[in-house]
Scaffold this motif. Structure first.
Motif, mmCIF file in Angstrom:
data_model
loop_
_atom_site.group_PDB
_atom_site.id
_atom_site.type_symbol
_atom_site.label_atom_id
_atom_site.label_comp_id
_atom_site.label_asym_id
_atom_site.label_seq_id
_atom_site.Cartn_x
_atom_site.Cartn_y
_atom_site.Cartn_z
ATOM 1 N N VAL A 19 0.846 -1.210 -0.183
ATOM 2 C CA VAL A 19 0.055 -0.236 -0.219
ATOM 3 C C VAL A 19 0.980 1.242 -0.032
ATOM 4 O O VAL A 19 0.556 2.259 -0.610
ATOM 5 C CB VAL A 19 -0.845 0.067 1.054
ATOM 6 C CG1 VAL A 19 -1.640 1.391 1.220
ATOM 7 C CG2 VAL A 19 -2.026 -1.143 1.216
ATOM 8 N N ALA A 20 1.989 1.156 0.746
ATOM 9 C CA ALA A 20 2.775 2.529 0.937
ATOM 10 C C ALA A 20 3.509 2.577 -0.495
ATOM 11 O O ALA A 20 3.690 3.638 -1.116
ATOM 12 C CB ALA A 20 3.858 2.351 1.823
ATOM 13 N N VAL A 21 3.724 1.584 -1.155
ATOM 14 C CA VAL A 21 4.386 1.668 -2.566
ATOM 15 C C VAL A 21 3.422 2.105 -3.597
ATOM 16 O O VAL A 21 3.845 3.086 -4.293
ATOM 17 C CB VAL A 21 5.153 0.141 -3.073
ATOM 18 C CG1 VAL A 21 5.541 0.278 -4.567
ATOM 19 C CG2 VAL A 21 6.218 -0.008 -2.304
ATOM 20 N N GLU A 22 2.159 1.610 -3.575
ATOM 21 C CA GLU A 22 1.335 2.047 -4.264
ATOM 22 C C GLU A 22 0.949 3.672 -4.180
ATOM 23 O O GLU A 22 0.734 4.360 -5.127
ATOM 24 C CB GLU A 22 -0.081 1.496 -4.193
ATOM 25 C CG GLU A 22 -1.572 1.764 -4.819
ATOM 26 C CD GLU A 22 -2.754 1.056 -4.169
ATOM 27 O OE1 GLU A 22 -3.661 1.835 -4.210
ATOM 28 O OE2 GLU A 22 -2.625 -0.011 -3.916
ATOM 29 N N ARG A 23 1.025 4.134 -2.759
ATOM 30 C CA ARG A 23 0.714 5.552 -2.912
ATOM 31 C C ARG A 23 1.961 6.292 -3.249
ATOM 32 O O ARG A 23 1.752 7.342 -3.502
ATOM 33 C CB ARG A 23 0.515 5.851 -1.094
ATOM 34 C CG ARG A 23 -0.784 5.317 -0.655
ATOM 35 C CD ARG A 23 -0.890 5.542 0.755
ATOM 36 N NE ARG A 23 -2.457 4.899 1.332
ATOM 37 C CZ ARG A 23 -2.463 4.551 2.418
ATOM 38 N NH1 ARG A 23 -1.511 4.414 3.525
ATOM 39 N NH2 ARG A 23 -3.779 3.971 2.689
#
Length: 214
Positions: free
Chosen positions: A161-165
């Motif tokens: 999720v952090a990479v997506e953001r």
């Protein structure tokens, strides 16, 4: 975790990706939103080549939720038994097909929340469908993107999720639509897990990875 590339470096990275592959596409075969959804769900812990081989005949006879239900779980298993976790995946395909028929009139919903609520469909699968079928700039983070995002400084993050953001926040807007395709292909064929092919990499001079291969 490495630092994040700055704006000008990010723009240069994705301009090079675009120059080398102006219109990247996913490698799964599908004919409509439903077969795309099923193919992506089946691809978890499996190769796209293996999924395409298994679904070729399946999608010829079952390309809608109702046709899949009419086919039945046992026959679905026969088609996909070469794919890992095929029994559980067959159950999920049947369950999601039933929900699509009962709750969505046989149509695949176009919202992340609705897609993610389907059996066997997580955030990544939902984002792939949103991006490929509806053209939303949704970012589907797989193991390739997570690896190279943190290795290169393109989109570092402690979890998917952090990479997506990081992609959503830092990739220039004009590159958002194809960003995850470029990153997946780069991770699959160049920035591979064990020994990245740094000599063949066209963003090596921008990449923050310290242990580049010779």
């Amino acid at each position: 975790m490495v630092a994040q590339l700055n704006y000008m470096q990010m723009r240069e990275v994705f301009s090079r990706f675009q120059a080398s592959e102006p219109a990247p596409k996913g490698e799964l075969h599908f004919t409509n939103a439903y077969t795309l959804l099923v193919a992506v769900a089946l691809s978890a812990q499996a190769t796209d080549v293996g999924v395409n081989r298994a679904t070729k005949a399946l999608f010829e006879i079952a390309d809608t939720p109702q046709k899949m239900l009419d086919l039945g779980e046992d026959r679905v298993i026969e088609h996909i038994k070469t794919i890992g976790l095929y029994r559980n995946k067959a159950k999920n395909v049947m369950r999601l097909s039933q929900i699509l028929v009962d709750d969505y009139g046989g149509l695949v919903p176009s919202s992340r929340a609705a897609l993610s609520s389907l059996p066997g469909v997580g955030r990544k699968t939902a984002n792939v469908v949103l991006n490929i079928w509806w053209g939303f700039p949704a970012q589907a983070v797989d193991t390739h993107i997570f690896r190279i995002g943190n290795r290169s400084g393109i989109c570092p993050g402690k979890d998917v999720v952090a990479v997506e953001r990081a992609i959503e926040d830092n990739v220039p807007a004009e590159y958002q639509q194809h960003a995850h395709h470029w990153l997946i292909l780069h991770g699959r064929y160049i920035c591979v897990a064990r020994k990245p092919k740094c000599q063949a990499c066209h963003i090596a001079d921008l990449c923050l990875y310290e242990d580049k291969t010779q």
